[in-house]
Every structure is written in C-alpha cells, then in structure tokens.
Design a protein around this motif. Structure first.
Motif, PDB file in Angstrom:
ATOM      1  N   ASN A 284      82.872-118.262  16.260  1.00  0.00           N
ATOM      2  CA  ASN A 284      82.813-116.957  16.916  1.00  0.00           C
ATOM      3  C   ASN A 284      82.305-117.081  18.350  1.00  0.00           C
ATOM      4  O   ASN A 284      82.575-116.222  19.193  1.00  0.00           O
ATOM      5  CB  ASN A 284      81.908-116.014  16.116  1.00  0.00           C
ATOM      6  CG  ASN A 284      81.930-114.592  16.642  1.00  0.00           C
ATOM      7  OD1 ASN A 284      82.965-114.102  17.091  1.00  0.00           O
ATOM      8  ND2 ASN A 284      80.795-113.922  16.604  1.00  0.00           N
ATOM      9  N   ASN A 285      81.586-118.176  18.630  1.00  0.00           N
ATOM     10  CA  ASN A 285      81.050-118.405  19.972  1.00  0.00           C
ATOM     11  C   ASN A 285      81.910-119.368  20.786  1.00  0.00           C
ATOM     12  O   ASN A 285      81.443-119.921  21.784  1.00  0.00           O
ATOM     13  CB  ASN A 285      79.623-118.962  19.868  1.00  0.00           C
ATOM     14  CG  ASN A 285      78.676-118.003  19.176  1.00  0.00           C
ATOM     15  OD1 ASN A 285      78.748-116.793  19.376  1.00  0.00           O
ATOM     16  ND2 ASN A 285      77.770-118.539  18.357  1.00  0.00           N
ATOM     17  N   SER A 286      83.153-119.590  20.359  1.00  0.00           N
ATOM     18  CA  SER A 286      84.014-120.559  21.045  1.00  0.00           C
ATOM     19  C   SER A 286      84.260-120.192  22.502  1.00  0.00           C
ATOM     20  O   SER A 286      84.281-121.059  23.380  1.00  0.00           O
ATOM     21  CB  SER A 286      85.348-120.689  20.307  1.00  0.00           C
ATOM     22  OG  SER A 286      85.162-121.227  19.016  1.00  0.00           O
ATOM     23  N   SER A 287      84.443-118.907  22.762  1.00  0.00           N
ATOM     24  CA  SER A 287      84.693-118.488  24.149  1.00  0.00           C
ATOM     25  C   SER A 287      83.470-118.745  25.019  1.00  0.00           C
ATOM     26  O   SER A 287      83.579-119.219  26.153  1.00  0.00           O
ATOM     27  CB  SER A 287      85.068-117.005  24.186  1.00  0.00           C
ATOM     28  OG  SER A 287      86.280-116.775  23.497  1.00  0.00           O
ATOM     29  N   ARG A 288      82.300-118.445  24.479  1.00  0.00           N
ATOM     30  CA  ARG A 288      81.070-118.652  25.243  1.00  0.00           C
ATOM     31  C   ARG A 288      80.762-120.136  25.421  1.00  0.00           C
ATOM     32  O   ARG A 288      80.361-120.579  26.507  1.00  0.00           O
ATOM     33  CB  ARG A 288      79.902-117.974  24.521  1.00  0.00           C
ATOM     34  CG  ARG A 288      78.560-118.076  25.242  1.00  0.00           C
ATOM     35  CD  ARG A 288      77.417-117.775  24.286  1.00  0.00           C
ATOM     36  NE  ARG A 288      77.308-118.826  23.268  1.00  0.00           N
ATOM     37  CZ  ARG A 288      76.487-118.748  22.221  1.00  0.00           C
ATOM     38  NH1 ARG A 288      75.757-117.659  22.037  1.00  0.00           N
ATOM     39  NH2 ARG A 288      76.426-119.743  21.351  1.00  0.00           N
ATOM     40  N   ASP A 289      80.964-120.924  24.366  1.00  0.00           N
ATOM     41  CA  ASP A 289      80.585-122.336  24.407  1.00  0.00           C
ATOM     42  C   ASP A 289      81.589-123.204  25.155  1.00  0.00           C
ATOM     43  O   ASP A 289      81.200-124.160  25.839  1.00  0.00           O
ATOM     44  CB  ASP A 289      80.420-122.873  22.983  1.00  0.00           C
ATOM     45  CG  ASP A 289      79.270-122.206  22.242  1.00  0.00           C
ATOM     46  OD1 ASP A 289      78.386-121.638  22.916  1.00  0.00           O
ATOM     47  OD2 ASP A 289      79.264-122.245  20.998  1.00  0.00           O
ATOM     48  N   PHE A 290      82.886-122.892  25.021  1.00  0.00           N
ATOM     49  CA  PHE A 290      83.908-123.788  25.563  1.00  0.00           C
ATOM     50  C   PHE A 290      84.851-123.119  26.563  1.00  0.00           C
ATOM     51  O   PHE A 290      85.712-123.788  27.128  1.00  0.00           O
ATOM     52  CB  PHE A 290      84.733-124.388  24.416  1.00  0.00           C
ATOM     53  CG  PHE A 290      83.882-124.983  23.325  1.00  0.00           C
ATOM     54  CD1 PHE A 290      83.012-126.023  23.589  1.00  0.00           C
ATOM     55  CD2 PHE A 290      83.941-124.487  22.033  1.00  0.00           C
ATOM     56  CE1 PHE A 290      82.219-126.568  22.593  1.00  0.00           C
ATOM     57  CE2 PHE A 290      83.163-125.020  21.021  1.00  0.00           C
ATOM     58  CZ  PHE A 290      82.287-126.065  21.303  1.00  0.00           C
ATOM     59  N   GLY A 291      84.726-121.822  26.751  1.00  0.00           N
ATOM     60  CA  GLY A 291      85.521-121.142  27.766  1.00  0.00           C
ATOM     61  C   GLY A 291      86.931-120.779  27.356  1.00  0.00           C
ATOM     62  O   GLY A 291      87.753-120.446  28.214  1.00  0.00           O
ATOM     63  N   PHE A 292      87.251-120.817  26.050  1.00  0.00           N
ATOM     64  CA  PHE A 292      88.593-120.441  25.612  1.00  0.00           C
ATOM     65  C   PHE A 292      88.756-118.922  25.661  1.00  0.00           C
ATOM     66  O   PHE A 292      87.871-118.180  25.242  1.00  0.00           O
ATOM     67  CB  PHE A 292      88.860-120.919  24.179  1.00  0.00           C
ATOM     68  CG  PHE A 292      88.644-122.391  23.973  1.00  0.00           C
ATOM     69  CD1 PHE A 292      89.063-123.313  24.921  1.00  0.00           C
ATOM     70  CD2 PHE A 292      88.021-122.861  22.826  1.00  0.00           C
ATOM     71  CE1 PHE A 292      88.866-124.670  24.741  1.00  0.00           C
ATOM     72  CE2 PHE A 292      87.818-124.214  22.626  1.00  0.00           C
ATOM     73  CZ  PHE A 292      88.233-125.121  23.591  1.00  0.00           C
ATOM     74  N   LYS A 293      89.910-118.468  26.132  1.00  0.00           N
ATOM     75  CA  LYS A 293      90.195-117.034  26.101  1.00  0.00           C
ATOM     76  C   LYS A 293      90.515-116.577  24.681  1.00  0.00           C
ATOM     77  O   LYS A 293      90.126-115.488  24.265  1.00  0.00           O
ATOM     78  CB  LYS A 293      91.365-116.709  27.033  1.00  0.00           C
ATOM     79  CG  LYS A 293      91.074-116.938  28.509  1.00  0.00           C
ATOM     80  CD  LYS A 293      92.283-116.574  29.358  1.00  0.00           C
ATOM     81  CE  LYS A 293      92.004-116.810  30.835  1.00  0.00           C
ATOM     82  NZ  LYS A 293      93.191-116.493  31.679  1.00  0.00           N
ATOM     83  N   HIS A 294      91.248-117.422  23.966  1.00  0.00           N
ATOM     84  CA  HIS A 294      91.617-117.110  22.587  1.00  0.00           C
ATOM     85  C   HIS A 294      91.436-118.372  21.747  1.00  0.00           C
ATOM     86  O   HIS A 294      91.597-119.495  22.239  1.00  0.00           O
ATOM     87  CB  HIS A 294      93.064-116.619  22.493  1.00  0.00           C
ATOM     88  CG  HIS A 294      93.384-115.494  23.423  1.00  0.00           C
ATOM     89  ND1 HIS A 294      92.954-114.207  23.228  1.00  0.00           N
ATOM     90  CD2 HIS A 294      94.095-115.477  24.586  1.00  0.00           C
ATOM     91  CE1 HIS A 294      93.378-113.436  24.210  1.00  0.00           C
ATOM     92  NE2 HIS A 294      94.070-114.180  25.052  1.00  0.00           N
ATOM     93  N   PHE A 295      91.122-118.152  20.492  1.00  0.00           N
ATOM     94  CA  PHE A 295      90.867-119.287  19.607  1.00  0.00           C
ATOM     95  C   PHE A 295      91.309-118.924  18.194  1.00  0.00           C
ATOM     96  O   PHE A 295      91.077-117.799  17.728  1.00  0.00           O
ATOM     97  CB  PHE A 295      89.374-119.637  19.612  1.00  0.00           C
ATOM     98  CG  PHE A 295      89.007-120.723  18.641  1.00  0.00           C
ATOM     99  CD1 PHE A 295      89.058-122.051  19.013  1.00  0.00           C
ATOM    100  CD2 PHE A 295      88.621-120.413  17.345  1.00  0.00           C
ATOM    101  CE1 PHE A 295      88.728-123.054  18.117  1.00  0.00           C
ATOM    102  CE2 PHE A 295      88.289-121.400  16.439  1.00  0.00           C
ATOM    103  CZ  PHE A 295      88.344-122.723  16.830  1.00  0.00           C
TER     104      PHE A 295
END
Length: 394
Positions: A224-235
C-alpha cells in the motif's frame, strides 16, 4: 457447467449447472451391507510427532477402505470447488501472458519467488559438518521491461516493442523470509531500475500465494506504500493460483545452486556463506546464452525490521488474486482475479469488460496494528484440500 460459464457457475452458485447434474449409478451411491468395499486414498491432516516431544498436524496421503458410496461422496465434494480452482489457474496465467506480450511503455513486470535455501557444502569436510551446513537465502525475480538504447543497444517503441528479460538475484544470510525481506528486495530492484534510468509509471508484480512472504495483511500493508516508498504512480500485485506458480524463476534459482555445487565438487570454488555464493555468482554467472539478457546479483548483509509493517486482518484474503495501489487513493483495491483489459489499464475498474468472469473490485483501508509483531493468521495459511488437486489427478 453451462456452455458459457460465468463466475457464478464456477462458484457453483448457478441453478442451471452443478454437481447435481452428475448422475451416478445405483451401485455408486448405495449404502447396503452387501455393497462392494474398495481401497482408495485421500489427503487428510494427521498429527505427527516432531522434535521436542511435540505434535503437529501435517497433510498426508491416508489409505482408506470403505463402501463405494463413500468414495464417490468424497469425489463429488472435490468437484464442487475444482472448476473455480482451474478457472483461477488458467485465468491468472493467461493474464500474465497477455500483459507480458503487450507491455505498455513505462511499465515493468517482476515475477518474485524465494528459491529453496542453498546449503553450503565443501569438497573436503569433517563428518560433523554434514549436520551443520550453512544455509543461504536466495530470492529470484524475473524482470520484464522495455529496452533502453544505452543499456541494451536497441530502442523499444509502441510500434516496435523490444522486451528485455533479466534475472535478478538477491542473496543473503538472513533466514527469515517475511514481508521485511521482500520489501528490501523490491527496494533493491527499484534502485537498479533507477540506476539505468528506466521510467516506471506502473509496476506489476506476480508471486505465489505464500502468506509469510507475499500474501498476508502485512504484505498488503507494505505494498500500500509502494507509491511513497518507490515512486510508482500505479502498482499491482497479482497472485498465481495455488500449485500453479512454477516458471522460469524456479529454473533460475536451480541453475544458480547447481552451478555452485558443481564448482565446489570440481574444486573450483570454496563457498561457505552467502558472501561466497554472491562473489561466485558475480564472477561466473552474469553472462547468459538464453532468452535472458543478463543476470544481476545483489547481496543483502542486513534486513532492517524496525519499521512497523503489521496491519489488521482482511477477511477472505485467500480468495484475493490482485491488489491494486494508486498514488491518488489511500485505499487498496482488491479483487478475486486479475484483469488488464483496456478499461483496467486506464484505471477505470468499474467498467471492466470481464466483470462477469472475475467479479467486482473492493476498496479496503489498511490499518496498522499498535504492536510490531508478525503472526500469520490461520485464514492466511489454510488452503482448501480441493485446491491441491490438479487436472488429471482425479
């Protein structure tokens, strides 16, 4: 099943089809004392003794001797859930093939899997060393991405897509295969993609359904924190069906361990720990002659576990086969099966063209637990017995 089965048919919720349409012979359903007795086998959970004078339950093949009716009664129970299991397996594999064959620009696919631990051996060793072998964790990721001119010597465009396949290995002494280990693997892959200037707007991950590693409430909270941790727009994280997750990732891990064993037996290498295995791999296995463009190796000396990656439970988590994260929403989106149709690719999930076969999406808020302990709930680990039956076994 109906001629054009829907999701309701697969779940045995359709009145027009089901196991009640399967008619058995009288001698297959009778329960008289004169009926024939047959010998057969079925999987059951049995208590067995383990070290420390303790007992645990293990799924084993148990021999049975009963009336024919008992055998067919059990057979009908398996048929209740088998169609949906087979549908999930076929659907998830087809979605993976469709996505990898038509990967949009600025998208990337990672297929994750923990290989069986490598057991360090020596050409000459003490007898006692046989029972005290050092084990090394090996995590394998198959990366599918578009080619970059500076890295791969060819450019990938929408008109002429060039998909590059790379094998990414993470080697570590850490023996705890949990959400923290997987988080560090994902972080290492993200750093690699950034180092080659590969733009990742959408990351797609495919894994098996192991609760401790990829598919638990704690894992959902982490992604759920992928955008915050890695900068992905969508995951998206997608799960292969139970017992249907074998692929190149298993062969890649086997190759590494096999080559290491051969080098030790030939006296060409001395591998006693994770660092030795990593250095051997970097020196000898980076070049490839197959569809894999290159092998990449990373060594993790330490897995930090200070952060709180413990979250409150999610109901029916075993039925989830896709988790979607959007940087514009604080919630995760879950559904029973994956889909990469035109509407879903544009994040218009409520207009999915395959909704009749995969069901509706659900929004879920991930809430952290106050304590930082990791306990896999029983619902995470339990796998229905019928899901272990593959086509051709019944």
């Amino acid at each position: 099943l109906c001629i054009n089965p829907t999701l309701q048919c697969m779940k045995r919720q359709c009145a027009e089809c089901g196991i009640h349409k399967l008619y058995l012979l009288p001698e297959e359903t009778g329960d008289a004392e004169t009926d024939e007795t047959v010998k057969w086998e079925k999987f059951e959970k049995v208590e067995i003794k383990v070290k420390g004078n303790k007992t645990t339950k293990k799924l084993v093949l148990v021999k049975k001797e009963s009336k024919v009716s008992d055998l067919f009664s059990h057979f009908l129970q398996l048929l209740k859930s088998f169609p949906f299991h087979q549908h999930r397996a076929t659907w998830q594999n087809n979605q993976f093939q469709e996505l990898s064959s038509n990967l949009p620009l600025n998208h990337c696919i990672c297929v994750h899997d923990f290989s069986e631990n490598y057991r360090c051996t020596e050409l000459k060793q003490l007898q006692s060393a046989y029972f005290q072998k050092t084990e090394v964790s090996v995590h394998v990721t198959i990366i599918h991405r578009h080619a970059l001119p500076d890295i791969d010597g060819v450019e990938s465009t929408e008109q002429n897509p060039e998909i590059i396949t790379e094998h990414f290995f993470v080697i570590s002494d850490d023996q705890q295969h949990d959400q923290y280990f997987v988080h560090e693997v994902r972080k290492t892959i993200s750093e690699y993609l950034a180092s080659i200037s590969y733009p990742v707007d959408t990351m797609h991950e495919f894994t098996d359904g192991c609760a401790a590693q990829y598919k638990s409430r704690h894992c959902f909270g982490d992604i759920n924190n992928s955008s915050r941790d890695f900068g992905f727009k969508h995951f998206t994280r997608n799960y292969f069906e139970t017992a249907h997750a074998k692929g190149p990732q298993d062969a890649a891990g086997g190759l590494l361990k096999r080559q290491a064993d051969l080098a030790v037996l030939r006296g060409q290498a001395h591998i006693q720990n994770a660092r030795d295995l990593y250095e051997f791999a970097v020196s000898n296995l980076t070049r490839t002659k197959s569809v894999c463009r290159r092998r990449l190796f990373r060594f993790l000396d330490f897995i930090p576990r200070e952060g709180n990656l413990s979250f409150k439970p999610i109901s029916n988590i075993r039925s989830v086969h896709q988790v979607i994260v959007d940087n514009s929403s604080p919630h995760i989106i879950i559904r029973e099966l994956s889909c990469f149709c035109e509407k879903c690719s544009l994040q218009i999930y409520h207009e999915c063209v395959n909704v009749q076969r995969i069901g509706q999406v659900q929004h879920h808020e991930m809430v952290k637990e106050t304590n930082n302990t990791f306990d896999v709930e029983e619902d995470d680990e339990e796998v229905p017995l019928s899901e272990m039956v593959s086509k051709g076994q019944v």
